[in-house]
Design a protein around this motif. Structure first.
Motif, PDB file in Angstrom:
ATOM      1  N   THR A   1      31.880   3.809 -24.718  1.00 17.33           N
ATOM      2  CA  THR A   1      33.036   3.877 -25.609  1.00 17.33           C
ATOM      3  C   THR A   1      34.023   4.938 -25.137  1.00 17.33           C
TER       4      THR A   1
ATOM      5  N   TRP B   1      35.930  -0.710 -25.540  1.00 16.27           N
ATOM      6  CA  TRP B   1      35.560   0.477 -26.326  1.00 16.27           C
ATOM      7  C   TRP B   1      35.342   0.132 -27.789  1.00 16.27           C
TER       8      TRP B   1
ATOM      9  N   TYR C   1      31.780  -1.457 -27.979  1.00 15.42           N
ATOM     10  CA  TYR C   1      30.701  -0.484 -27.808  1.00 15.42           C
ATOM     11  C   TYR C   1      30.706   0.594 -28.883  1.00 15.42           C
TER      12      TYR C   1
ATOM     13  N   ALA D   1      35.635   4.062 -21.681  1.00 17.23           N
ATOM     14  CA  ALA D   1      36.602   2.971 -21.805  1.00 17.23           C
ATOM     15  C   ALA D   1      37.855   3.432 -22.553  1.00 17.23           C
ATOM     16  N   MET D   2      37.689   4.304 -23.554  1.00 14.54           N
ATOM     17  CA  MET D   2      38.850   4.837 -24.280  1.00 14.54           C
ATOM     18  C   MET D   2      39.767   5.618 -23.341  1.00 14.54           C
TER      19      MET D   2
ATOM     20  N   GLU E   1      40.389  -1.696 -24.123  1.00  9.49           N
ATOM     21  CA  GLU E   1      40.399  -1.403 -25.556  1.00  9.49           C
ATOM     22  C   GLU E   1      39.363  -2.276 -26.272  1.00  9.49           C
TER      23      GLU E   1
END
Length: 105
Positions: free
Chosen positions: A35, A16, A19, A38-39, A13
């Protein structure tokens, strides 16, 4: 094991959020891609941890790690202010995360 999965989800978290800031409103390809990846990874790991951990504890710890990690990264890398009140607020969030973890074991 599920707490470790949750911790990694929280770290993702932070990734993201950082980024997303770097993506300049999703106008830059690489930060935008990081982003989104990673989300998704963070959400998947959060959902895996919720198979065993209580909803309130898992969600609170996940968002807390994201909030405090983003707060620290913002100060360390982006030059955001580190006023005493902001540091105290961060410390309160960390204490809340620890209390939630201890109350859920």
């Amino acid at each position: 094991m599920y707490w470790i999965i949750l911790f990694v989800a929280g770290l993702l978290e932070v990734v993201w959020a950082f980024y997303m800031k770097r993506s300049d409103g999703f106008t830059l390809l690489i930060p935008s891609a990081i982003t989104v990846i990673a989300m998704i990874a963070s959400g998947v790991l959060l959902s895996l941890s919720m198979k065993v951990l209580p909803l309130g504890a898992a969600y609170t710890v996940w968002t807390g790690i994201g909030a405090v990690g983003s707060f620290l990264l913002g100060m360390a890398i982006l030059g955001e202010p580190a006023s005493p009140m902001r540091l105290a607020a961060g410390a309160l969030i960390v204490s809340g995360i620890l209390m939630m973890k201890l109350a859920s074991t």
